[in-house]
Every structure is written in C-alpha cells, then in structure tokens.
Design an enzyme around this catalytic site. Structure first.
Site, PDB file in Angstrom:
ATOM      1  N   SER A   1      72.239 118.776  -6.465  1.00  0.00           N
ATOM      2  CA  SER A   1      72.636 120.170  -6.674  1.00  0.00           C
ATOM      3  C   SER A   1      71.667 121.123  -5.983  1.00  0.00           C
ATOM      4  O   SER A   1      72.073 122.153  -5.440  1.00  0.00           O
ATOM      5  CB  SER A   1      72.726 120.483  -8.167  1.00  0.00           C
ATOM      6  OG  SER A   1      71.502 120.220  -8.816  1.00  0.00           O
ATOM      7  N   GLU A   2      70.380 120.801  -5.998  1.00  0.00           N
ATOM      8  CA  GLU A   2      69.389 121.586  -5.252  1.00  0.00           C
ATOM      9  C   GLU A   2      68.314 120.680  -4.669  1.00  0.00           C
ATOM     10  O   GLU A   2      68.020 119.612  -5.220  1.00  0.00           O
ATOM     11  CB  GLU A   2      68.690 122.637  -6.146  1.00  0.00           C
ATOM     12  CG  GLU A   2      69.494 123.882  -6.427  1.00  0.00           C
ATOM     13  CD  GLU A   2      70.260 123.802  -7.736  1.00  0.00           C
ATOM     14  OE1 GLU A   2      70.974 124.771  -8.058  1.00  0.00           O
ATOM     15  OE2 GLU A   2      70.157 122.769  -8.427  1.00  0.00           O
ATOM     16  N   SER A   3      67.744 121.139  -3.570  1.00  0.00           N
ATOM     17  CA  SER A   3      66.554 120.507  -2.990  1.00  0.00           C
ATOM     18  C   SER A   3      65.509 121.590  -2.773  1.00  0.00           C
ATOM     19  O   SER A   3      65.843 122.746  -2.485  1.00  0.00           O
ATOM     20  CB  SER A   3      66.886 119.825  -1.662  1.00  0.00           C
ATOM     21  OG  SER A   3      67.700 118.685  -1.868  1.00  0.00           O
TER      22      SER A   3
END
Length: 281
Positions: free
Chosen positions: A45-47
């Site tokens: 979902s996020e990095s």
C-alpha cells in the site's frame, strides 16, 4: 540501475501479521515516476524512500503504487524497525522530515512510536451519502460520521462491530466519495466492551484495504476521546484479521489539565521480512 528494497512489517502482533511496507534508502536521486514504479512493483500500500535531511535526522517520502502521500504511519514504523535491526538507529529520540511536517520518533527496544499533533475535525457526513459505498444498515447511529485529519484526511465511520467483517465495500463508490471530500479514504470501526476493531479503505490511492493504518488510528483515538465515546490515555486498535494479517496499533494520548489533547503517539512492534533488488529504468 538496480535498487535495493527492504520489506518490513509494522504494527505486528506476536511477531506475525502487521502491515508490510517497502523501504528504500536513496543512494542517488530518483524521479517521481521511478518511485511510483518501485512502489507499484513492490505491491504494498505504501513504500518509504529515505534520504538525508538538513531539517531533521532523516527525510521520508511515501509513495503508493499510484501517487505520493504526505505521511504513512505503518511505513514509518516499519522503516525504523528495519533501521534498528541494521544498527542505523538505537533506542533514542529522532526526527523525520515529511510533507506533513517534522515528526518526532521514539525508538524503543521492542516498539517504535511516532509523535503527532492532535487531530483536526472537519465536516460531518450524513449516513445516506455512504449508501453506495457500504451497507448503511451496519452504521452505528449513536456516533458521528466525520472527516478527521491526522496527517491526511479520513472519513471515520462507526459501524456495529458484529457487522464490520461482513461489510462488502464498493471500491469505486468509496473512491468517488474520497475525491468529493478530499480524503485519503474511509476508516471504519466497531466497538465492543473490550475491543476496538477497524478496517481501512483507500481505493482512490490504489489501496482497496490494508491491514494496519497508523495515522488513521491516531485520528480515531482523538475522535473517541474528544467525543467522550471512550476516554482513555492509551488505545489498542485491532485491524487486519479479516485479511489474514492481524495487527495491533497502540495510540497514547497526552492531555493537559483541561483534558485537552496536546500530543498523540502512534506506535507498535514490527519485524524485517525480506530484501529485493529491483531493476529501475
């Protein structure tokens, strides 16, 4: 060009579950397009992309598979968990530069906490406006549906806890509603006598549902305290069990003598999962 990407989990429970994030230590500049491509290839979902800062100890940038976001709680917790394992940080106080401002971080031997300002409260939303997004018969009418911000706006939606896991979200309708209200997504929660269980939907940013959301948990703690729904100095939120990745998010509130919230600390445990080498054009 090859880029080394670590994978770590944040808000884990008993060293399992949690929410995975990609973590890249920037050795050379990357374009926004390249960062989004890396985030998309990793598929989380996020990095987080970490570099040096002249304003704080580190600079953090956060990317979803489709765009940049100002702040991400689980990617921050995962990153500091990794840095603690690599010996880049030790139990101590740190700061990070983000698009949401300078964020204080506390590294503990087993947990990481990020300090945030109290949430801001925005418009309330009438239940019929959610009718295309979720089954509104599950909504708990005792509490407000409201836009609240903690580094990014979310729609907080109270539902009956027994109906939480059965919700069948309409991703396109949630994305449309999110765009209409200028929010990241929808944070849905249910209360029992002992537990607070949550689900988080952000399809507008390519995240249908994720297993742990730190900034949303901070916003929810402020909501519950400010509205006298459940007044506590420490909250433990459960999330992700329905996705097979049980997570535990801890939120500690600091209040003054007038019982006003003056500080929010969001944190939890984590562990390092893997490392990958990606080819970036």
């Amino acid at each position: 060009m090859k880029v080394k990407a670590y994978i770590a989990s944040a808000f884990s429970k008993d060293n399992t579950g949690g929410n995975q994030a990609g973590i890249i230590f920037l050795q050379q500049p990357l374009s926004v397009t390249q960062k989004i491509a890396i985030a998309k290839e990793l598929g989380f979902s996020e990095s987080a992309f970490i570099s040096g800062s002249d304003q704080a100890d580190f600079k953090f940038e956060y990317y979803t598979p489709t765009s940049e976001v100002d702040l991400c709680g689980h990617a921050t917790i995962a990153s500091f968990t990794l840095m603690r394992e690599l010996g880049k940080v030790v139990p101590n106080q740190y700061t990070i530069e983000t698009k949401a401002g300078i964020i204080p971080i506390e590294v503990q031997p087993k947990r990481i906490f990020m300090n945030q300002q109290p949430s801001e409260f925005f418009e309330k939303i009438e239940k019929p406006e959610l009718s295309e997004a979720i089954d509104i018969s599950a909504v708990n009418d005792n509490f407000d549906i409201q836009v609240v911000s903690k580094g990014g706006k979310e729609i907080l939606v109270p539902v009956n806890i027994n109906e939480l896991n059965a919700l069948n979200p309409n991703w396109q309708a949630i994305a449309t509603l999110s765009e209409q209200y200028g929010v990241i997504g929808m944070h849905v929660f249910g209360l029992s006598e002992t537990d607070i269980v949550c689900r988080n939907f952000a399809p507008l940013y390519g995240i249908n549902e994720e297993s742990a959301t730190g900034t949303s948990s901070g916003a929810l703690a402020c909501y519950l305290f400010t509205k006298n729904i459940r007044r506590q100095k420490e909250y433990i939120f459960q999330q992700g069990a329905n996705l097979g990745s049980p997570s535990e998010i801890v939120v500690k509130l600091s209040v003054n003598q007038q019982d006003e919230i003056i500080g929010v600390n969001v944190g939890g445990a984590g562990y390092v999962d893997d490392v990958k080498f990606l080819e970036v054009i």
